[in-house]
Design a protein around this motif. Structure first.
Motif, PDB file in Angstrom:
ATOM      1  N   SER A  20      -1.286   7.138  12.026  1.00  0.00           N
ATOM      2  CA  SER A  20      -0.259   6.930  13.039  1.00  0.00           C
ATOM      3  C   SER A  20       0.539   5.641  12.806  1.00  0.00           C
ATOM      4  O   SER A  20       1.390   5.302  13.605  1.00  0.00           O
ATOM      5  CB  SER A  20      -0.892   6.900  14.428  1.00  0.00           C
ATOM      6  OG  SER A  20      -1.784   5.799  14.520  1.00  0.00           O
ATOM      7  N   PHE A  21       0.278   4.937  11.702  1.00  0.00           N
ATOM      8  CA  PHE A  21       1.006   3.703  11.390  1.00  0.00           C
ATOM      9  C   PHE A  21       2.487   3.999  11.222  1.00  0.00           C
ATOM     10  O   PHE A  21       2.881   4.918  10.524  1.00  0.00           O
ATOM     11  CB  PHE A  21       0.452   3.070  10.115  1.00  0.00           C
ATOM     12  CG  PHE A  21       1.285   1.918   9.603  1.00  0.00           C
ATOM     13  CD1 PHE A  21       1.312   0.715  10.277  1.00  0.00           C
ATOM     14  CD2 PHE A  21       2.047   2.047   8.459  1.00  0.00           C
ATOM     15  CE1 PHE A  21       2.071  -0.342   9.813  1.00  0.00           C
ATOM     16  CE2 PHE A  21       2.802   1.007   7.979  1.00  0.00           C
ATOM     17  CZ  PHE A  21       2.815  -0.197   8.658  1.00  0.00           C
ATOM     18  N   THR A  22       3.314   3.206  11.892  1.00  0.00           N
ATOM     19  CA  THR A  22       4.757   3.321  11.764  1.00  0.00           C
ATOM     20  C   THR A  22       5.282   2.043  11.138  1.00  0.00           C
ATOM     21  O   THR A  22       5.059   0.960  11.676  1.00  0.00           O
ATOM     22  CB  THR A  22       5.418   3.517  13.153  1.00  0.00           C
ATOM     23  OG1 THR A  22       4.850   4.676  13.760  1.00  0.00           O
ATOM     24  CG2 THR A  22       6.911   3.683  13.023  1.00  0.00           C
ATOM     25  N   PRO A  23       5.979   2.161  10.002  1.00  0.00           N
ATOM     26  CA  PRO A  23       6.512   0.953   9.362  1.00  0.00           C
ATOM     27  C   PRO A  23       7.470   0.212  10.291  1.00  0.00           C
ATOM     28  O   PRO A  23       8.202   0.825  11.069  1.00  0.00           O
ATOM     29  CB  PRO A  23       7.263   1.502   8.148  1.00  0.00           C
ATOM     30  CG  PRO A  23       6.701   2.859   7.914  1.00  0.00           C
ATOM     31  CD  PRO A  23       6.273   3.365   9.247  1.00  0.00           C
ATOM     32  N   THR A  24       7.468  -1.121  10.189  1.00  0.00           N
ATOM     33  CA  THR A  24       8.363  -1.925  11.025  1.00  0.00           C
ATOM     34  C   THR A  24       9.645  -2.278  10.300  1.00  0.00           C
ATOM     35  O   THR A  24      10.531  -2.883  10.895  1.00  0.00           O
ATOM     36  CB  THR A  24       7.662  -3.233  11.467  1.00  0.00           C
ATOM     37  OG1 THR A  24       7.366  -4.013  10.302  1.00  0.00           O
ATOM     38  CG2 THR A  24       6.398  -2.941  12.251  1.00  0.00           C
ATOM     39  N   VAL A  25       9.745  -1.917   9.019  1.00  0.00           N
ATOM     40  CA  VAL A  25      10.952  -2.193   8.236  1.00  0.00           C
ATOM     41  C   VAL A  25      11.433  -0.896   7.594  1.00  0.00           C
ATOM     42  O   VAL A  25      10.678   0.060   7.446  1.00  0.00           O
ATOM     43  CB  VAL A  25      10.711  -3.260   7.136  1.00  0.00           C
ATOM     44  CG1 VAL A  25      10.340  -4.594   7.742  1.00  0.00           C
ATOM     45  CG2 VAL A  25       9.659  -2.808   6.145  1.00  0.00           C
ATOM     46  N   PRO A  36       4.220   1.146  -2.232  1.00  0.00           N
ATOM     47  CA  PRO A  36       2.883   1.064  -1.620  1.00  0.00           C
ATOM     48  C   PRO A  36       2.515  -0.365  -1.203  1.00  0.00           C
ATOM     49  O   PRO A  36       1.856  -0.565  -0.189  1.00  0.00           O
ATOM     50  CB  PRO A  36       1.944   1.554  -2.722  1.00  0.00           C
ATOM     51  CG  PRO A  36       2.794   2.318  -3.663  1.00  0.00           C
ATOM     52  CD  PRO A  36       4.164   1.727  -3.583  1.00  0.00           C
ATOM     53  N   PHE A  37       2.979  -1.340  -1.966  1.00  0.00           N
ATOM     54  CA  PHE A  37       2.625  -2.724  -1.672  1.00  0.00           C
ATOM     55  C   PHE A  37       3.470  -3.281  -0.522  1.00  0.00           C
ATOM     56  O   PHE A  37       2.999  -4.112   0.246  1.00  0.00           O
ATOM     57  CB  PHE A  37       2.731  -3.570  -2.943  1.00  0.00           C
ATOM     58  CG  PHE A  37       1.948  -2.950  -4.078  1.00  0.00           C
ATOM     59  CD1 PHE A  37       0.572  -2.764  -3.965  1.00  0.00           C
ATOM     60  CD2 PHE A  37       2.569  -2.502  -5.219  1.00  0.00           C
ATOM     61  CE1 PHE A  37      -0.158  -2.159  -4.971  1.00  0.00           C
ATOM     62  CE2 PHE A  37       1.858  -1.898  -6.242  1.00  0.00           C
ATOM     63  CZ  PHE A  37       0.487  -1.726  -6.121  1.00  0.00           C
ATOM     64  N   VAL A  38       4.711  -2.785  -0.373  1.00  0.00           N
ATOM     65  CA  VAL A  38       5.521  -3.153   0.800  1.00  0.00           C
ATOM     66  C   VAL A  38       4.837  -2.611   2.055  1.00  0.00           C
ATOM     67  O   VAL A  38       4.736  -3.298   3.076  1.00  0.00           O
ATOM     68  CB  VAL A  38       6.969  -2.615   0.683  1.00  0.00           C
ATOM     69  CG1 VAL A  38       7.748  -2.888   1.965  1.00  0.00           C
ATOM     70  CG2 VAL A  38       7.693  -3.219  -0.516  1.00  0.00           C
ATOM     71  N   ILE A  39       4.335  -1.379   1.959  1.00  0.00           N
ATOM     72  CA  ILE A  39       3.618  -0.773   3.094  1.00  0.00           C
ATOM     73  C   ILE A  39       2.379  -1.601   3.425  1.00  0.00           C
ATOM     74  O   ILE A  39       2.099  -1.878   4.595  1.00  0.00           O
ATOM     75  CB  ILE A  39       3.246   0.692   2.780  1.00  0.00           C
ATOM     76  CG1 ILE A  39       4.514   1.536   2.666  1.00  0.00           C
ATOM     77  CG2 ILE A  39       2.308   1.253   3.840  1.00  0.00           C
ATOM     78  CD1 ILE A  39       4.290   2.917   2.085  1.00  0.00           C
ATOM     79  N   ALA A  40       1.641  -2.017   2.397  1.00  0.00           N
ATOM     80  CA  ALA A  40       0.434  -2.822   2.621  1.00  0.00           C
ATOM     81  C   ALA A  40       0.782  -4.157   3.276  1.00  0.00           C
ATOM     82  O   ALA A  40       0.074  -4.621   4.178  1.00  0.00           O
ATOM     83  CB  ALA A  40      -0.296  -3.058   1.304  1.00  0.00           C
TER      84      ALA A  40
END
Length: 148
Positions: A20-25, A36-40
């Motif tokens: 359910s994680f929603t990216p903030t950017v 993948p590393f931006v997500i991390a």
């Protein structure tokens, strides 16, 4: 980058508990190599640039098998820079809204500035307002509105 590619990367990177994680950017312009590393970084909510070990991920490959991925220092730096710039980017509500005038078919007339997704430079077509808005918000918009 397409939403489908972003979503498949999210699915491969994030364990089911974080589904359910929603990216903030905005991730749409991130290079696939650093995505993948931006997500991390986004999920980890780091206050300062993390070390490479902190960004090691367990991902699913194309065959659904688990594999570990750790960024090189160059990838980590690029991911951190992308994340920092994306955080500073104005939100949609901060950007002035462009009034899209639709024709009788409900489409907006646009001209392509360069070849993009099967359209040729100079081609004038009608696109749905949602697609026009999405294309105009990209870093280097491939279209311009045609004044009638």
């Amino acid at each position: 980058m397409s939403n489908a590619k972003i979503m498949s990367t999210l699915a491969a990177v994030l364990p089911s508990a974080l589904a359910s994680f929603t990216p903030t950017v905005d991730l749409s312009n991130a290079d696939e190599e650093i995505l993948p590393f931006v997500i991390a970084i986004d999920h980890g909510n780091f206050g300062e640039k993390p070390n490479c070990d902190a960004l090691e991920l367990e991902m699913l490959d194309e065959n659904g098998k688990s594999k570990k991925a750790k960024p090189s220092s160059a990838q980590r730096d690029a991911a951190w820079e992308y994340y920092q710039q994306a955080k500073k980017a104005p939100k949609d509500s901060d950007q002035p809204k462009v009034e899209l005038k639709t024709n009788k078919n409900g489409t907006v007339a646009v001209e392509f500035l360069y070849s993009h997704n099967g359209y040729r430079k100079g081609e004038v077509v009608g696109l749905l307002p949602k697609e026009v808005s999405r294309l105009l918000e990209t870093k280097n918009p491939p279209i311009k509105l045609v004044s009638e």
